[in-house]
Design a protein around this motif. Structure first.
Motif, PDB file in Angstrom:
ATOM      1  N   ARG A  13      53.965  45.808  45.309  1.00  0.00           N
ATOM      2  CA  ARG A  13      52.520  45.864  45.051  1.00  0.00           C
ATOM      3  C   ARG A  13      51.930  44.456  44.971  1.00  0.00           C
ATOM      4  O   ARG A  13      50.731  44.271  45.161  1.00  0.00           O
ATOM      5  CB  ARG A  13      52.236  46.601  43.733  1.00  0.00           C
ATOM      6  N   ILE A  14      52.773  43.489  44.661  1.00  0.00           N
ATOM      7  CA  ILE A  14      52.335  42.095  44.657  1.00  0.00           C
ATOM      8  C   ILE A  14      53.238  41.333  45.627  1.00  0.00           C
ATOM      9  O   ILE A  14      54.455  41.275  45.432  1.00  0.00           O
ATOM     10  CB  ILE A  14      52.412  41.457  43.260  1.00  0.00           C
ATOM     11  N   GLU A  15      52.649  40.761  46.670  1.00  0.00           N
ATOM     12  CA  GLU A  15      53.386  39.957  47.629  1.00  0.00           C
ATOM     13  C   GLU A  15      52.996  38.498  47.457  1.00  0.00           C
ATOM     14  O   GLU A  15      51.810  38.177  47.349  1.00  0.00           O
ATOM     15  CB  GLU A  15      53.073  40.402  49.048  1.00  0.00           C
ATOM     16  N   VAL A  16      53.979  37.639  47.436  1.00  0.00           N
ATOM     17  CA  VAL A  16      53.712  36.204  47.292  1.00  0.00           C
ATOM     18  C   VAL A  16      54.433  35.453  48.401  1.00  0.00           C
ATOM     19  O   VAL A  16      55.479  35.882  48.890  1.00  0.00           O
ATOM     20  CB  VAL A  16      54.155  35.677  45.911  1.00  0.00           C
ATOM     21  N   VAL A  42      47.431  46.688  38.163  1.00  0.00           N
ATOM     22  CA  VAL A  42      48.310  46.934  39.307  1.00  0.00           C
ATOM     23  C   VAL A  42      48.905  48.343  39.302  1.00  0.00           C
ATOM     24  O   VAL A  42      49.134  48.919  40.367  1.00  0.00           O
ATOM     25  CB  VAL A  42      49.436  45.876  39.344  1.00  0.00           C
ATOM     26  N   TYR A  43      49.158  48.914  38.128  1.00  0.00           N
ATOM     27  CA  TYR A  43      49.816  50.218  38.035  1.00  0.00           C
ATOM     28  C   TYR A  43      49.029  51.170  37.115  1.00  0.00           C
ATOM     29  O   TYR A  43      49.585  51.725  36.166  1.00  0.00           O
ATOM     30  CB  TYR A  43      51.236  50.050  37.496  1.00  0.00           C
ATOM     31  N   PRO A  44      47.742  51.374  37.374  1.00  0.00           N
ATOM     32  CA  PRO A  44      46.938  52.179  36.436  1.00  0.00           C
ATOM     33  C   PRO A  44      47.391  53.634  36.320  1.00  0.00           C
ATOM     34  O   PRO A  44      47.219  54.251  35.268  1.00  0.00           O
ATOM     35  CB  PRO A  44      45.523  52.071  37.003  1.00  0.00           C
ATOM     36  N   SER A  45      47.971  54.205  37.381  1.00  0.00           N
ATOM     37  CA  SER A  45      48.400  55.601  37.289  1.00  0.00           C
ATOM     38  C   SER A  45      49.534  55.756  36.284  1.00  0.00           C
ATOM     39  O   SER A  45      49.652  56.800  35.619  1.00  0.00           O
ATOM     40  CB  SER A  45      48.849  56.109  38.668  1.00  0.00           C
ATOM     41  N   VAL A  46      50.365  54.740  36.151  1.00  0.00           N
ATOM     42  CA  VAL A  46      51.420  54.773  35.138  1.00  0.00           C
ATOM     43  C   VAL A  46      50.802  54.697  33.748  1.00  0.00           C
ATOM     44  O   VAL A  46      51.163  55.469  32.851  1.00  0.00           O
ATOM     45  CB  VAL A  46      52.422  53.616  35.350  1.00  0.00           C
ATOM     46  N   ASN A  47      49.853  53.782  33.558  1.00  0.00           N
ATOM     47  CA  ASN A  47      49.248  53.662  32.234  1.00  0.00           C
ATOM     48  C   ASN A  47      48.415  54.890  31.886  1.00  0.00           C
ATOM     49  O   ASN A  47      48.254  55.211  30.703  1.00  0.00           O
ATOM     50  CB  ASN A  47      48.391  52.399  32.121  1.00  0.00           C
ATOM     51  N   ILE A 104      47.627  41.284  46.119  1.00  0.00           N
ATOM     52  CA  ILE A 104      47.835  42.389  45.177  1.00  0.00           C
ATOM     53  C   ILE A 104      47.285  43.650  45.817  1.00  0.00           C
ATOM     54  O   ILE A 104      46.090  43.721  46.143  1.00  0.00           O
ATOM     55  CB  ILE A 104      47.133  42.135  43.831  1.00  0.00           C
ATOM     56  N   HIS A 105      48.145  44.644  46.019  1.00  0.00           N
ATOM     57  CA  HIS A 105      47.737  45.915  46.606  1.00  0.00           C
ATOM     58  C   HIS A 105      47.358  46.871  45.473  1.00  0.00           C
ATOM     59  O   HIS A 105      48.223  47.329  44.725  1.00  0.00           O
ATOM     60  CB  HIS A 105      48.879  46.506  47.436  1.00  0.00           C
ATOM     61  N   LEU A 106      46.082  47.143  45.349  1.00  0.00           N
ATOM     62  CA  LEU A 106      45.595  47.998  44.265  1.00  0.00           C
ATOM     63  C   LEU A 106      45.759  49.469  44.621  1.00  0.00           C
ATOM     64  O   LEU A 106      45.737  49.847  45.801  1.00  0.00           O
ATOM     65  CB  LEU A 106      44.135  47.689  43.962  1.00  0.00           C
TER      66      LEU A 106
END
Length: 751
Positions: A302-305, A374-379, A695-697
């Motif tokens: 979800r985060i590429e650097v 980044v991971y709102p569905s988890v929260n 960051i892939h939202l």
């Protein structure tokens, strides 16, 4: 979202600098990542720790992101808080663990250990020497050569189950020991002679009386013989309910012959453990391993650097891995697909989500803001679980493992709950319950767990602070955190149109001012009669503070930095005080504890004055320079901390990692911004570490961060543009980023 696996693996071969067996690091000049995200992760980071000095206090967790069950090689004795330490020489088993921290310890634990020898049963006799040179530690896979048994052991996970593969020597004494641990356990060898079931009750905290972790272990071949033990005493029969149940099952093997083991567990029932075993399906070991790696690649990807060194990629993705382990799932899925959980609060099996194993005193600061971005569905699931915790116990947890635990101070569930509501993450049906829970927590304290609710609320709600002289320890820390928590609840009250509540809470959020001492310009304990505590030392750890001193806690005014600046006489005075934290020597007063706690040592050895990055109260401090009009000082110190205090080595942290919090600090900071005040829409800008990050939202948008001139020398932000428009302030907003944004940093050297 994720680069094609075949191309990534080809790039890894061409670069030749990644994928070491133990996560050892080596600098490289490659500017683009050359491996899959999961291949940069070493799960050994932070494991070179002990009671006196923490470099993470972690263990190598073999798991899926937020998985219910983790597995780890066990080097410590049964019940040891340090389940795995890098300096150990022997392994006693592959342990199913739910431990969030050595200070909290474990629950629901049992272990599986392949052995050679009929007398290798108890943990002392069965332990085997091993070497890190013959160990591979990845999130999705662990393997080790057990030298004393001449056995290679491997494991790959699902969320609630795991598959193990043991490669045996030629022997008629090959076997596997299943240890359900002491303090009450059960073992039974089933009639099919392939399956062992049981339960463990060993736990380290408050749980309902009916707490059990039911497990099932199934072999791919028939057991030739077995012997059940109660501790070291052999017992007759096929089952045992005893103090310490364990069993050794035997096989006759040829050299190189492999035995595959499938294991799962459940906090609900034995039948649910069987259901959880179905997560493995008919997949063989390599398929389970590949699926686990693909899952990690999706989450980490979800985060590429890019535009960094291999060392930096390894540190970044190892930190992101730690940021996606906790809190863990504590819910299960029945045969009809229903979500349900055993309640660690009242002992009932109930519908709905439940998560556990996190301490909000630590993780409210950056771990939960990272989830929201980044991971709102988890929260969203975590928040639904928090609503269930309140329904089942009358309180929001502050430290959960698996239920309410007595640890740390504050009422920071308010921050975690408020930030999720304000960011639009919380399920609509749970908002009213969670708002009620936050208000209720202001006026009561748990009857048996004093760190849940608000200890000292009677004083705080009348005097506006908790007095130093009324027998409530860490009173300044509690007051400062309650004031911030009130501000968080006030923002939700405004959103919900609760104007009277909002006005009351906003007023209470200014209570931090009651403990500011204008003479020292530090926060200081205050007696019930209004006088400040005497004597007073800004170097005294504990006492009025929590695992820190006045130099650390004075800055815990996340919600009103401008107000704190005014108290200190303006930006110049504020900056001078902030500078002083790094200038004063690392002296300390440990008289409150009576010995030097490990957090003090970690501050000393960091060589940053009295700045203590290894513990949470100081971690946002650097970013306060932005509010004082000195962003270059923030940029200097952020890069210093990232470069000097973090790595992908076994001693890669500068203190307790703490369930993703210290790791999430690095993740945010490497991206170039940080959530100083969860509950606000604002991030403070620091110094991005990479030349590019994406960051892939979850909403389909992307955040692109470009810093093409970035280097170790060019650590300063000369100019920042958001979607092509130059920003005059060193801040970014959540709402802007959520819509998708292009952030460009023009980096430059010191001038």
């Amino acid at each position: 979202m994720i680069k094609p696996v075949s191309l990534l693996l080809l790039a890894a071969v061409l670069c030749g600098s990644c994928g070491s067996r133990t996560g050892r690091t080596a600098a490289t000049s490659c500017d683009e990542p050359s491996a899959r995200p999961s291949e940069y992760v070493s799960t050994l980071v932070g494991t070179h720790s002990d009671f006196t000095l923490s470099t993470g206090n972690t263990y190598p967790a073999v798991a899926l992101p937020w998985g219910m069950n983790f597995w780890t090689p066990q080097t410590g004795e049964m019940g040891s808080r340090w389940a795995y330490t890098y300096g150990a020489h022997t392994i006693r088993g592959l342990k199913q663990t739910h431990q969030p921290s050595p200070w909290i310890n474990d629950y629901g634990q049992f272990s599986i250990m392949p052995v050679r020898g009929r007398d290798k049963v108890d943990e002392e006799s069965r332990q085997s020497w091993f070497s890190h040179q013959s160990e591979e530690a990845r999130p999705y896979y662990y393997s080790v050569y057990l030298a004393d048994h001449d056995i290679k052991a491997e494991i790959a996970p699902t969320e609630r189950a795991a598959i193990m593969r043991f490669t045996f020597p030629e022997s008629d004494e090959s076997g596997v020991v299943i240890d359900a641990f002491d303090r009450g356990s059960y073992i039974r060898v089933m009639h099919d002679k392939r399956t062992v079931v049981g339960y463990t009750t060993r736990n380290s905290g408050d749980v309902p009386d009916n707490f059990k972790n039911w497990f099932i272990v199934r072999f791919d071949r028939k057991i030739r013989d077995f012997q059940i033990y109660d501790g070291t005493k052999p017992v007759e029969g096929e089952q045992l309910v005893g103090e310490h149940a364990l069993v050794r099952v035997g096989f006759e093997t040829r050299r190189g012959e492999q035995v595959t083991v499938r294991a799962a567990s459940s906090f609900i029932s034995q039948m649910q453990a069987v259901q959880n075993l179905e997560e493995l399906g008919k997949d063989d070991f390599e398929t389970v391993k590949a699926k686990a790696q693909a899952h990690w690649d999706e989450v980490l990807g979800r985060i590429e650097v890019e535009g960094g060194t291999t060392d930096q990629y390894r540190t970044f993705y190892s930190c992101l891995y730690r940021s996606t382990l906790f809190p863990r799932k504590f819910y299960e899925i029945d045969k009809n697909g229903n979500i349900l959980h055993y309640s660690p609060y009242n002992g009932e099996v109930l519908p709905g989500y439940m998560y556990t194993d996190t301490g909000f005193w630590d993780t409210f600061r950056s771990l939960f803001p990272l989830l929201n971005l980044v991971y709102p569905s988890v929260n969203a699931e975590i928040q639904a679980g928090l609503a269930n915790a309140y329904r089942e116990s009358g309180f929001l947890p502050e430290w959960a493992s698996p239920g309410h635990r007595g640890c740390m101070v504050g009422n920071n569930s308010a921050s975690v709950v408020s930030d999720a509501i304000l960011k639009g993450v919380t399920p609509e049906e749970d908002i009213a319950t969670l708002y009620e829970a936050m208000l209720a927590g202001r006026r009561k304290v748990h009857p048996t767990v004093s760190s849940t609710g608000r200890l000292g609320h009677e004083y705080y709600n009348t005097l506006g602070y908790i007095p130093y002289d009324v027998g409530i320890n860490e009173n300044v820390a509690r007051t400062l955190e309650y004031a911030y928590d009130d501000w968080c609840i006030a923002q939700v009250a405004k959103k919900l149109g609760k104007t009277n509540d909002a006005a009351m809470l906003e007023k209470a959020s200014q209570n931090y001012k009651n403990l500011f001492d204008p003479e020292t310009r530090l926060m200081r304990g205050r007696n019930a009669d209004g006088t400040f505590q005497t004597p007073f030392s800004p170097y005294k750890w504990g006492d009025a503070f929590t695992e820190g001193n006045a130099w650390h806690y004075t800055w815990s005014v996340f919600h009103d930095v401008e107000g704190l600046i005014d108290l200190m006489g303006g930006r110049k005075g504020f900056t001078r005080m902030l500078d002083s934290v790094f200038v004063v020597p690392p002296v300390y007063d440990d008289s409150y504890y009576g010995f030097r706690i490990h957090e003090i040592t970690e501050m000393q050895v960091a060589d940053m004055g009295n700045y203590a990055h290894g513990n949470q109260p100081a971690q946002h401090m650097i970013y306060l320079y932005d509010y004082a009009g000195q962003p270059r000082k923030a940029q200097w110190w952020v890069r210093e901390v990232m470069d000097r205090l973090y790595s992908a080595k076994p001693d890669g942290y500068c203190g307790d990692e703490d369930n993703g919090q210290t790791s999430a600090w690095y993740v945010f900071s490497a991206l170039g911004f940080y959530p100083v005040c969860p509950g606000a829409d604002e991030y403070a800008v620091g110094s991005p570490l990479f030349r590019k990050a994406v960051i892939h939202l979850e909403n389909g948008n992307t955040i692109e961060i470009d810093a093409p001139e970035n280097s170790s020398e060019n650590r300063y932000v000369g100019k920042m543009a958001i979607d092509g428009k130059v920003s005059e302030r060193p801040f970014l907003s959540y709402s802007t980023l959520l819509e998708g944004a292009k952030v460009r940093f023009e980096m430059e050297p010191e001038k």
